[in-house]
Scaffold this active site. Structure first.
Site, PDB file in Angstrom:
ATOM      1  N   HIS A 140      -2.224   1.264   7.223  1.00  0.00           N
ATOM      2  CA  HIS A 140      -2.229   1.483   5.697  1.00  0.00           C
ATOM      3  C   HIS A 140      -2.096   2.626   5.220  1.00  0.00           C
ATOM      4  CE1 HIS A 140      -4.249   0.201   2.038  1.00  0.00           C
ATOM      5  NE2 HIS A 140      -4.899   1.260   1.927  1.00  0.00           N
TER       6      HIS A 140
ATOM      7  N   ASP B  99      -8.205   4.893  -1.734  1.00  0.00           N
ATOM      8  CA  ASP B  99      -7.815   3.379  -1.141  1.00  0.00           C
ATOM      9  C   ASP B  99      -7.036   2.821  -2.272  1.00  0.00           C
ATOM     10  OD1 ASP B  99      -7.251   1.102   0.061  1.00  0.00           O
ATOM     11  OD2 ASP B  99      -8.964   1.654   1.530  1.00  0.00           O
TER      12      ASP B  99
ATOM     13  N   CYS C  54       0.869  -1.174  -0.072  1.00  0.00           N
ATOM     14  CA  CYS C  54       0.082  -0.010  -0.053  1.00  0.00           C
ATOM     15  C   CYS C  54       0.930   1.334  -0.277  1.00  0.00           C
ATOM     16  CB  CYS C  54      -0.942  -0.058   1.140  1.00  0.00           C
ATOM     17  SG  CYS C  54      -0.175   0.074   2.670  1.00  0.00           S
TER      18      CYS C  54
END
Length: 502
Positions: free
Chosen positions: A162, A180, A56
């Protein structure tokens, strides 16, 4: 039959509002009208899904770097220079990131290494009001972007740590749009900025540090035009330690009387594989249809490299370095390897690496063999001659022609196919590479010299204040790289988020 695996997750709402929902669309339209979606268009143009469950951070960074149109300075696949997760391995090996993810500090380090301007804040060194101000500022323009490091569980989502970029802001509802990068899991969504701050104001158990956010923008000029430091080779830790820690101690312990003795002290113990640590940047291309003409962009990049090389060779320090390395009695002559300084040999190695990169294959460049090199001098329409080294690269049963564009400090009088002619002084070599390396050392490196007059002389030679602007920027970039590598070596990147001080 039941199928193994997971197909997405239901986005917990509240607190999140899915971007594609009716409410999400309304928030989007209102934010556009208020001028706080300006960063969205660049980001959405380069929106990507992380290619590994733990990538991520890398996906967020490569997305932002591409949105800012920062040139990575090296090929991705085919002829294209482009940021990809696989290229972001300066501060942490990809296999480690793949297994454990990446910390906030090391992602900041990666952004610096990639040539971006970075401002990073942990929540214990900032406030929610400051965070809101930065989100609003970057959402109102397309020249900076915010990456947030947060704990998913605070947003009632599955998982813990994250990273994702923030793609816009709704001032009326005080909500941020999270793009995201784990799109296989959750779609883009709006979240209350207060709850996002709470999710960032959380301790990462792997580092013991709080999470936070970073502002990433373009530098005013692409760094590293000609020289760069490399952490690819395993020797970089030892060389960085020698330069940053050992050299100041050596100079303090020795009774040096002149500049030549100072340089001898530095060079005598310099690891022999220093050439794997500092490199000059070559441009390689696949020759198409036998055409060797240069594009305007290639000419411009080559001209910048040549100007940096010229400026290095006009420094007073370069003259001292060249004198020491050329002296018959010098103990430092072993720093110059005839094989490594020979342009056809350099080109053979570089063309093999270039062929491997341009093919987009993961095979080692050792599988490629350069059978022949030919040094040519191209000149068209009265322009300055350009040195091009062509090589025939063979991989199994296939072969192709590769060109290496060589920055030159003087006119090449001829060409040599398969020969071994002396190109020292024409292309970047040990003299100027070592000069650039010395200029990049921190100013305090020389403070241990006892002789006051000598200390003043060396400080004058290495002072960046006396350098032309282009070379000054090149040297300061190398110095920042060196300090970043030292922080990585000492595992301090998560403690010290500040930009390296040049």
């Amino acid at each position: 039959m039941a199928m193994a695996g997971l197909y997405r997750r239901i986005l917990p709402s509240p607190p999140a509002v899915e971007f594609a929902s009716l409410q999400g669309k309304q928030l989007f339209l209102e934010a556009i009208q208020n001028g706080t979606m300006e960063n969205f268009y660049r980001l959405i143009s380069y929106f990507q899904t992380q290619s590994e469950p733990a990538y991520c951070g890398l996906a967020s960074l490569s997305m932002v770097l591409n949105a800012l149109a920062i040139d990575p300075g090296r090929k991705w696949k085919g002829p294209w220079r482009w940021f990809d997760e696989s290229m972001l391995d300066c501060c942490e090996p990809l296999e480690t990131v793949k297994a454990r993810g990446i910390s906030f500090g090391k992602l900041v380090c990666l952004a610096h290494c990639a040539g971006a301007k970075v401002e990073a804040f942990r929540t214990n060194h900032s406030t929610i009001d400051e965070f809101r101000k930065y989100v609003k500022r970057c959402s109102s323009s397309d020249d900076c972007h915010v990456i947030s490091s947060y704990d998913r569980s605070v947003l009632k989502q599955t998982g813990t740590g994250h990273f994702s970029p923030i793609g816009g802001y709704h001032a009326g509802n005080d909500m941020a749009l999270i793009l995201d990068v784990a799109r296989f899991k959750y779609p883009p969504h709006w979240v209350p900025l207060k709850i996002l701050w709470d999710a960032m104001n959380n301790v990462d158990l792997s580092t013991g540090q709080r999470r936070g956010f970073m502002l990433i923008s373009r530098p005013h000029r692409e760094p590293g035009q000609l020289y760069t430091l490399s952490c690819k080779h395993e020797s970089w830790v030892g060389i960085a330690k020698y330069l940053m820690d050992d050299v100041p101690l050596l100079l303090k312990s020795e009774e040096v009387k002149d500049i030549q003795e100072v340089l001898s002290v530095v060079f005598m113990s310099l690891p022999s594989n220093f050439g794997q640590f500092i490199k000059w940047v070559a441009e390689v291309r696949r020759r198409e249809d036998g055409d060797q003409s240069l594009s305007p962009e290639e000419k411009a990049r080559l001209a910048l490299k040549e100007e940096v090389l010229r400026q290095v060779q006009e420094t007073g320090l370069f003259k001292h370095v060249a004198e020491l390395l050329s002296s018959a009695n010098s103990c430092c002559r072993n720093l110059i390897s005839g094989h490594e300084e020979n342009l056809p040999n350099i080109a053979a190695s570089v063309c093999c690496q270039g062929a491997q990169i341009l093919s987009g294959k993961s095979a080692s460049s050792e599988m490629y063999c350069c059978q022949e090199t030919c040094v040519k001098c191209l000149k068209a329409n009265g322009e300055k001659p350009v040195t091009v080294v062509s090589g025939t690269v063979v991989n199994g049963e296939t072969e192709e022609w590769m060109d290496m564009l060589v920055p030159s400090s003087q006119k090449n009088s001829g060409c040599s196919c398969g020969g071994s002619i002396n190109h020292i002084g024409m292309h970047p070599a040990s003299n100027d590479v070592l000069t650039a390396l010395l200029l990049s050392l921190p100013p305090e490196t020389w403070s241990g010299i006892k002789e006051e007059k000598l200390l003043k002389e060396i400080n004058n030679l290495v002072s960046t204040n006396n350098l032309p602007t282009l070379l000054q920027e090149e040297v300061l970039h190398l110095r920042c790289q060196l300090q970043l590598l030292k922080k990585c070596q000492e595992d301090r990147v998560d403690e010290d988020l500040g930009a390296p001080f040049p």
